[in-house]
Design a protein around this motif. Structure first.
Motif, PDB file in Angstrom:
ATOM      1  N   ASP A 247      -5.811  14.199  -7.768  1.00  0.00           N
ATOM      2  CA  ASP A 247      -5.913  15.657  -7.665  1.00  0.00           C
ATOM      3  C   ASP A 247      -4.649  16.359  -8.147  1.00  0.00           C
ATOM      4  O   ASP A 247      -4.127  17.271  -7.492  1.00  0.00           O
ATOM      5  N   GLY A 248      -4.125  15.919  -9.285  1.00  0.00           N
ATOM      6  CA  GLY A 248      -2.996  16.594  -9.923  1.00  0.00           C
ATOM      7  C   GLY A 248      -1.625  16.122  -9.506  1.00  0.00           C
ATOM      8  O   GLY A 248      -0.625  16.515 -10.106  1.00  0.00           O
ATOM      9  N   SER A 249      -1.534  15.279  -8.494  1.00  0.00           N
ATOM     10  CA  SER A 249      -0.245  14.757  -8.030  1.00  0.00           C
ATOM     11  C   SER A 249      -0.039  13.350  -8.591  1.00  0.00           C
ATOM     12  O   SER A 249      -0.859  12.463  -8.357  1.00  0.00           O
ATOM     13  N   THR A 250       1.071  13.148  -9.325  1.00  0.00           N
ATOM     14  CA  THR A 250       1.298  11.891 -10.034  1.00  0.00           C
ATOM     15  C   THR A 250       2.447  11.096  -9.418  1.00  0.00           C
ATOM     16  O   THR A 250       3.487  11.657  -9.066  1.00  0.00           O
ATOM     17  N   THR A 251       2.227   9.787  -9.300  1.00  0.00           N
ATOM     18  CA  THR A 251       3.259   8.859  -8.840  1.00  0.00           C
ATOM     19  C   THR A 251       3.298   7.665  -9.789  1.00  0.00           C
ATOM     20  O   THR A 251       2.329   7.395 -10.503  1.00  0.00           O
ATOM     21  N   HIS A 252       4.414   6.949  -9.803  1.00  0.00           N
ATOM     22  CA  HIS A 252       4.616   5.831 -10.716  1.00  0.00           C
ATOM     23  C   HIS A 252       5.089   4.608  -9.937  1.00  0.00           C
ATOM     24  O   HIS A 252       5.845   4.729  -8.958  1.00  0.00           O
ATOM     25  N   TYR A 253       4.673   3.420 -10.407  1.00  0.00           N
ATOM     26  CA  TYR A 253       5.002   2.172  -9.728  1.00  0.00           C
ATOM     27  C   TYR A 253       5.325   1.116 -10.775  1.00  0.00           C
ATOM     28  O   TYR A 253       4.606   0.979 -11.770  1.00  0.00           O
ATOM     29  N   ALA A 254       6.393   0.367 -10.543  1.00  0.00           N
ATOM     30  CA  ALA A 254       6.803  -0.675 -11.488  1.00  0.00           C
ATOM     31  C   ALA A 254       5.846  -1.858 -11.422  1.00  0.00           C
ATOM     32  O   ALA A 254       5.381  -2.246 -10.342  1.00  0.00           O
ATOM     33  N   ILE A 255       5.541  -2.449 -12.581  1.00  0.00           N
ATOM     34  CA  ILE A 255       4.706  -3.644 -12.652  1.00  0.00           C
ATOM     35  C   ILE A 255       5.624  -4.867 -12.669  1.00  0.00           C
ATOM     36  O   ILE A 255       6.458  -5.001 -13.562  1.00  0.00           O
ATOM     37  N   PRO A 256       5.510  -5.766 -11.700  1.00  0.00           N
ATOM     38  CA  PRO A 256       6.355  -6.966 -11.691  1.00  0.00           C
ATOM     39  C   PRO A 256       6.176  -7.794 -12.967  1.00  0.00           C
ATOM     40  O   PRO A 256       5.071  -7.890 -13.520  1.00  0.00           O
ATOM     41  N   SER A 257       7.249  -8.392 -13.432  1.00  0.00           N
ATOM     42  CA  SER A 257       7.211  -9.157 -14.684  1.00  0.00           C
ATOM     43  C   SER A 257       6.283 -10.372 -14.594  1.00  0.00           C
ATOM     44  O   SER A 257       5.864 -10.904 -15.626  1.00  0.00           O
ATOM     45  N   SER A 258       5.939 -10.813 -13.382  1.00  0.00           N
ATOM     46  CA  SER A 258       5.051 -11.968 -13.220  1.00  0.00           C
ATOM     47  C   SER A 258       3.648 -11.687 -13.738  1.00  0.00           C
ATOM     48  O   SER A 258       2.856 -12.617 -13.928  1.00  0.00           O
ATOM     49  N   PHE A 259       3.323 -10.411 -14.014  1.00  0.00           N
ATOM     50  CA  PHE A 259       2.010 -10.063 -14.556  1.00  0.00           C
ATOM     51  C   PHE A 259       1.998 -10.006 -16.082  1.00  0.00           C
ATOM     52  O   PHE A 259       0.946  -9.774 -16.680  1.00  0.00           O
ATOM     53  N   ASN A 260       3.138 -10.211 -16.722  1.00  0.00           N
ATOM     54  CA  ASN A 260       3.243  -9.992 -18.163  1.00  0.00           C
ATOM     55  C   ASN A 260       2.302 -10.873 -18.982  1.00  0.00           C
ATOM     56  O   ASN A 260       1.854 -10.485 -20.059  1.00  0.00           O
ATOM     57  N   SER A 261       1.991 -12.067 -18.505  1.00  0.00           N
ATOM     58  CA  SER A 261       1.148 -12.985 -19.285  1.00  0.00           C
ATOM     59  C   SER A 261      -0.337 -12.646 -19.191  1.00  0.00           C
ATOM     60  O   SER A 261      -1.154 -13.197 -19.946  1.00  0.00           O
ATOM     61  N   TYR A 262      -0.703 -11.732 -18.290  1.00  0.00           N
ATOM     62  CA  TYR A 262      -2.117 -11.459 -18.034  1.00  0.00           C
ATOM     63  C   TYR A 262      -2.652 -10.281 -18.841  1.00  0.00           C
ATOM     64  O   TYR A 262      -1.971  -9.281 -19.034  1.00  0.00           O
ATOM     65  N   GLN A 263      -3.900 -10.428 -19.311  1.00  0.00           N
ATOM     66  CA  GLN A 263      -4.668  -9.311 -19.829  1.00  0.00           C
ATOM     67  C   GLN A 263      -5.296  -8.571 -18.641  1.00  0.00           C
ATOM     68  O   GLN A 263      -5.285  -9.060 -17.502  1.00  0.00           O
ATOM     69  N   GLN A 264      -5.888  -7.391 -18.897  1.00  0.00           N
ATOM     70  CA  GLN A 264      -6.396  -6.551 -17.822  1.00  0.00           C
ATOM     71  C   GLN A 264      -7.742  -5.939 -18.200  1.00  0.00           C
ATOM     72  O   GLN A 264      -8.130  -5.913 -19.368  1.00  0.00           O
ATOM     73  N   TYR A 265      -8.430  -5.380 -17.189  1.00  0.00           N
ATOM     74  CA  TYR A 265      -9.620  -4.570 -17.435  1.00  0.00           C
ATOM     75  C   TYR A 265      -9.816  -3.626 -16.250  1.00  0.00           C
ATOM     76  O   TYR A 265      -9.313  -3.862 -15.148  1.00  0.00           O
TER      77      TYR A 265
ATOM     78  N   THR B 272       0.830  -1.206   0.000  1.00  0.00           N
ATOM     79  CA  THR B 272       0.000   0.000   0.000  1.00  0.00           C
ATOM     80  C   THR B 272       0.866   1.258   0.000  1.00  0.00           C
ATOM     81  O   THR B 272       1.962   1.281   0.559  1.00  0.00           O
ATOM     82  N   HIS B 273       0.330   2.307  -0.629  1.00  0.00           N
ATOM     83  CA  HIS B 273       1.045   3.583  -0.779  1.00  0.00           C
ATOM     84  C   HIS B 273       0.062   4.716  -0.473  1.00  0.00           C
ATOM     85  O   HIS B 273      -1.000   4.794  -1.092  1.00  0.00           O
ATOM     86  N   ALA B 274       0.411   5.582   0.472  1.00  0.00           N
ATOM     87  CA  ALA B 274      -0.415   6.756   0.756  1.00  0.00           C
ATOM     88  C   ALA B 274      -0.274   7.741  -0.402  1.00  0.00           C
ATOM     89  O   ALA B 274       0.834   8.138  -0.758  1.00  0.00           O
ATOM     90  N   VAL B 275      -1.409   8.148  -0.992  1.00  0.00           N
ATOM     91  CA  VAL B 275      -1.347   8.981  -2.200  1.00  0.00           C
ATOM     92  C   VAL B 275      -2.188  10.251  -2.099  1.00  0.00           C
ATOM     93  O   VAL B 275      -2.215  11.042  -3.049  1.00  0.00           O
ATOM     94  N   GLY B 276      -2.871  10.478  -0.978  1.00  0.00           N
ATOM     95  CA  GLY B 276      -3.657  11.703  -0.860  1.00  0.00           C
ATOM     96  C   GLY B 276      -4.576  11.688   0.337  1.00  0.00           C
ATOM     97  O   GLY B 276      -4.660  10.694   1.075  1.00  0.00           O
ATOM     98  N   HIS B 277      -5.249  12.809   0.538  1.00  0.00           N
ATOM     99  CA  HIS B 277      -6.217  12.924   1.630  1.00  0.00           C
ATOM    100  C   HIS B 277      -7.299  13.916   1.209  1.00  0.00           C
ATOM    101  O   HIS B 277      -7.000  15.043   0.813  1.00  0.00           O
ATOM    102  N   VAL B 278      -8.561  13.482   1.296  1.00  0.00           N
ATOM    103  CA  VAL B 278      -9.715  14.325   0.963  1.00  0.00           C
ATOM    104  C   VAL B 278     -10.804  14.020   1.988  1.00  0.00           C
ATOM    105  O   VAL B 278     -11.147  12.853   2.195  1.00  0.00           O
TER     106      VAL B 278
ATOM    107  N   TYR C 263      -9.195  11.193  -9.920  1.00  0.00           N
ATOM    108  CA  TYR C 263      -8.058  10.291 -10.067  1.00  0.00           C
ATOM    109  C   TYR C 263      -7.923   9.836 -11.515  1.00  0.00           C
ATOM    110  O   TYR C 263      -8.885   9.835 -12.279  1.00  0.00           O
ATOM    111  N   THR C 264      -6.699   9.463 -11.868  1.00  0.00           N
ATOM    112  CA  THR C 264      -6.418   8.747 -13.113  1.00  0.00           C
ATOM    113  C   THR C 264      -5.568   7.544 -12.753  1.00  0.00           C
ATOM    114  O   THR C 264      -4.516   7.694 -12.119  1.00  0.00           O
ATOM    115  N   ILE C 265      -6.044   6.361 -13.107  1.00  0.00           N
ATOM    116  CA  ILE C 265      -5.270   5.134 -12.938  1.00  0.00           C
ATOM    117  C   ILE C 265      -4.868   4.681 -14.338  1.00  0.00           C
ATOM    118  O   ILE C 265      -5.731   4.531 -15.209  1.00  0.00           O
ATOM    119  N   GLY C 266      -3.570   4.489 -14.549  1.00  0.00           N
ATOM    120  CA  GLY C 266      -3.129   4.148 -15.892  1.00  0.00           C
ATOM    121  C   GLY C 266      -1.977   3.172 -15.931  1.00  0.00           C
ATOM    122  O   GLY C 266      -1.338   2.875 -14.916  1.00  0.00           O
TER     123      GLY C 266
END
Length: 274
Positions: free
Chosen positions: A226-244, A197-203, A211-214
């Motif tokens: 709310d305009g503040s952007t952070t980035h997180y690496a995706i582990p390679s173990s997820f490479n075989s999966y599709q998403q929605y 888990t990562h603290a990313v804001g307070h409202v 929010y934008t999740i991408g």
């Protein structure tokens, strides 16, 4: 780029008469702080009797509700959600004051086999009604403006979820809103489980935020709150999966109560893939 249409926001009748831009203020004791929300004269005026599909584009979503048979929640297909006479009920409806697409998930409700928590939540589909199932390659964005009207403990308001490609039924990403107003991102460590888990804001509860999740380049999760952007690496173990994508009220607490839970109102929801 294939951009799915923007969800239009309702506006006051007076604004239409004056031909000006107007901000919507719900008639409540604690009105939400709706930032940058305006509608031009000539758009439709929200009516409390109009279903969410009459104001919002629901052609790329299906709905899961906290009712149905044990382990098998009711799913409402996109075809039934669309239009002014589309589906609505106590768990999914247009707010009478401001037309927000509102999701209610009580602490007691029907859950999926892999969860202990009830949800009223949209699941991304393709325009033909089939389940969306996209590769991590490319650029994918879920954009929302919302407010948490009430929450007992913790509610998930947006997800990137694993699709086909393996046995896991885990999410890749979950965005949580907690009762104290903290906004927390959960990133899955691997398809077999474990979340960081990562603290990313307070409202404060009842205030509007965005929010934008991408995903970009197949390797990075991009989150903007709310305009503040952070980035997180995706582990390679997820490479075989599709998403929605998923969005709504996925309550994160359970009890015997049907009156306690999480109510979440959305003013904007868009999805884009390229």
């Amino acid at each position: 780029m294939r951009i799915r249409p923007l969800l239009l926001l309702p506006f006051a009748t007076a604004a239409a008469a004056l031909g000006t831009l107007a901000f919507v203020t719900p008639a409540s004791s604690t009105p939400p702080d709706i930032k940058g929300v305006a509608a031009r004269s000539g758009s439709s005026v929200t009516n409390a009797s109009v279903a969410p599909g009459g104001t919002f584009d629901l052609s790329v979503w299906e709905l899961q509700e906290p009712v149905g048979s044990p382990g098998s929640p009711t799913t409402i297909p996109s075809s039934r959600l669309q239009g002014a006479n589309g589906f609505q009920d106590a768990y999914f409806y247009s707010d009478a004051h401001d037309g927000a697409m509102t999701f209610w998930a009580p602490e007691k409700g029907v859950t999926t086999p892999n969860s202990h928590y009830a949800r009223s939540e949209l699941r991304e589909t393709n325009r033909d009604g089939s389940a969306a199932n996209w590769s991590l390659d490319g650029t994918h964005r879920l954009n929302a403006t919302l407010r948490v009207v009430s929450v007992t403990s913790n509610v998930c308001v947006g997800q990137i979820h694993l699709g086909t490609g393996g046995p896991s039924t885990k999410p890749l990403v979950e965005l949580y809103y907690r009762a104290d107003g903290d906004i927390v991102l959960g990133t899955e460590n691997s398809p077999s489980g474990g979340q960081t888990t990562h603290a990313v804001g307070h409202v404060p509860v009842g205030k509007t935020w965005s929010y934008t999740i991408g995903v970009s380049g197949g390797h990075t999760i991009d989150l903007t709150v709310d305009g503040s952007t952070t980035h997180y690496a995706i582990p390679s173990s997820f490479n075989s999966y599709q998403q929605y994508f998923k969005a709504g009220s996925y309550n994160q607490s359970s009890s015997s109560s049907t009156t306690k839970g999480a109510r979440v109102a959305f003013y904007k929801l868009t999805v884009a893939h390229s």
